[in-house]
Scaffold this active site. Structure first.
Site, mmCIF file in Angstrom:
data_model
loop_
_atom_site.group_PDB
_atom_site.id
_atom_site.type_symbol
_atom_site.label_atom_id
_atom_site.label_comp_id
_atom_site.label_asym_id
_atom_site.label_seq_id
_atom_site.Cartn_x
_atom_site.Cartn_y
_atom_site.Cartn_z
ATOM 1 N N ASN A 112 0.833 -1.198 0.000
ATOM 2 C CA ASN A 112 0.000 0.000 0.000
ATOM 3 C C ASN A 112 0.878 1.263 0.000
ATOM 4 O OD1 ASN A 112 -2.421 1.681 0.207
ATOM 5 N ND2 ASN A 112 -3.417 -0.143 1.031
ATOM 6 N N ARG A 113 0.366 2.361 0.537
ATOM 7 C CA ARG A 113 0.995 3.667 0.319
ATOM 8 C C ARG A 113 1.659 4.245 1.561
ATOM 9 N NH1 ARG A 113 -3.478 3.002 -2.730
ATOM 10 N NH2 ARG A 113 -3.372 3.656 -4.928
ATOM 11 N N HIS A 138 3.496 0.104 -2.649
ATOM 12 C CA HIS A 138 3.944 -1.297 -2.675
ATOM 13 C C HIS A 138 5.460 -1.444 -2.690
ATOM 14 C CE1 HIS A 138 -0.131 -2.405 -2.836
ATOM 15 N NE2 HIS A 138 -0.340 -2.316 -4.126
ATOM 16 N N HIS A 212 -1.055 -9.916 -3.454
ATOM 17 C CA HIS A 212 -1.888 -9.029 -4.259
ATOM 18 C C HIS A 212 -2.627 -9.802 -5.353
ATOM 19 C CE1 HIS A 212 -3.254 -5.375 -6.212
ATOM 20 N NE2 HIS A 212 -2.529 -4.606 -5.394
ATOM 21 N N SER A 213 -3.274 -10.906 -4.990
ATOM 22 C CA SER A 213 -4.040 -11.667 -5.984
ATOM 23 C C SER A 213 -5.362 -10.974 -6.303
ATOM 24 C CB SER A 213 -4.317 -13.083 -5.472
ATOM 25 O OG SER A 213 -3.144 -13.857 -5.481
ATOM 26 N N GLU A 342 -6.494 -7.527 0.205
ATOM 27 C CA GLU A 342 -5.080 -7.500 0.568
ATOM 28 C C GLU A 342 -4.950 -7.335 2.083
ATOM 29 O OE1 GLU A 342 -3.195 -4.376 -1.857
ATOM 30 O OE2 GLU A 342 -5.070 -4.418 -3.012
#
Length: 378
Positions: A112-113, A138, A212-213, A342
């Site tokens: 994420n960020r 990521h 991250h599927s 996620e």
């Protein structure tokens, strides 16, 4: 009378022993056959890349040590029809240059960020790679999802798997500390895909790892608007500019974000008026508890996926930016053709002191377990 009674007891004992013996034989005959196959498929940056196929006799999982990527999950519907249920590329080498959406990847050091691509630890500020406007997404330009991990297969009584390791050196993408990470990825006899991340460092740093599927339980026949979703969370962390959290925790009750009871995803997308890309609060503090955080169902196929995690949050993303994307099997992926769940720490936690901490110091161990359990309902 006593003789007849004793004979009756003897007959019953013999009969009961025969039944126990028969039951034991049946259990042995139903034991699941587990198999794993690995083959070298390419070389990338001087390192061998392998494709692994895990099979428990009922479903199969394909993965690779490039990026810790899950490239296929092939599972039966209510009629036993086997289909892939994750967005994928055709071959493993395709992921080297075409995986902009992070399909199936292990992402880190920080999933994420992180806002403004910087954070402070013990009064020292670290500037990390900007790859999402002014922010870091990521793990930066070359995160864990594009690295070749060392890998080896293993077998247990009830599971087969692949153990992968990657050492992220001090300063990689701007993050401090030499971080050693091990990722166990295994398929059990009961249709569970288990992921276990463990990391240690020699210098204080931040860590947040996930998979991250992109899931589509229909067998990827179209969008996921017909899926039913339940998320066991009563709040989200609302975001502002650049999808960076404001620092608030906002209740979802009575809003389009409310999946506390099962909801049709299409109806919730319509109510929201845009795609989902939001962090749901599954815990208010870090803990080792493995908690069920979500259930996804596809009514037509009957497929069901339950998601468990030890992390305090889960990012719901509905593939909003996947457009005209050439995927596997000749399919072209479009927005909302999949949903990501996620499990991870909350976004921008290093810059939000009120959020559960993502810092890791020498002598400590980061541990994150994720379980995807698959089934089908008639």
């Amino acid at each position: 009378m006593n003789l007849k009674f004793n004979l009756l007891i003897l007959v019953l004992l013999i009969s009961g022993t025969a039944c126990l013996s028969q039951t034991k034989t049946t259990v042995i005959q139903e034991k699941v056959k587990l198999s794993i196959k690995g083959e070298k498929v390419a070389t990338w940056e001087g390192q061998d890349v392998f494709k692994y196929t895990l099979d428990n006799g009922k479903m199969q999982v394909e993965l690779t040590n490039y990026g810790g990527i899950i490239s296929r999950i092939i599972t039966p519907d209510k009629d036993g029809k086997l289909e892939n249920v994750v967005l994928a590329l055709e071959t493993v080498p395709d992921y080297f240059t075409k995986n902009g959406p992070y399909l199936g990847a292990a992402v880190g050091r920080y999933a994420n960020r992180i806002g403004k691509a910087s954070f402070a630890l013990d009064d020292e500020t670290f500037h990390i790679t900007k790859n999402n406007g002014e922010n870091t997404l990521h793990g930066g330009a070359k995160g864990f999802g594009v690295k070749v991990w060392k890998s080896e297969t293993y077998k247990k009584d009830d599971a087969i798997g692949v153990k992968m390791t990657y050492e992220s050196v001090d300063g990689e993408e701007g993050f401090p500390g030499n971080l050693m990470t091990t990722l166990w990825m295994e398929l059990t006899s009961t249709n569970e895909l288990k992921l276990l991340f463990e990391s240690s460092t020699d210098k204080k740093t931040v860590v947040n790892l996930t998979n991250h599927s992109y899931f589509n339980l229909s067998g990827i026949t179209g969008d996921v608007r017909d899926h039913e979703l339940q998320i066991f969370a009563d709040a989200i962390t609302p975001a502002g500019a650049g999808q960076i959290p404001t620092g608030e925790i906002k209740a979802v009750a009575g809003t389009p974000f409310d999946f506390q009871t099962p909801k049709n995803l299409g109806a919730q997308l319509d109510a929201l008026g845009e795609g989902f890309d939001h962090n749901y609060v599954t815990k208010r503090a870090n803990s080792p508890e493995l908690k069920k955080i979500a259930i996804v169902k596809h009514p037509d196929s009957g497929r069901v996926m339950e998601v468990f995690s030890t992390a305090p949050g889960v990012q719901l993303y509905t593939a909003n930016h996947v457009r005209n994307f050439a995927g596997a099997d000749g399919k072209t992926y479009q927005p909302h053709w999949a949903l990501c769940l996620e499990p991870e720490a909350w976004p921008d936690s290093p810059n939000k002191p009120s959020f559960p901490s993502t810092s890791l110091a020498p002598g400590e161990k980061y541990v994150h377990e994720i379980v995807y359990k698959f089934g089908a309902e008639k």
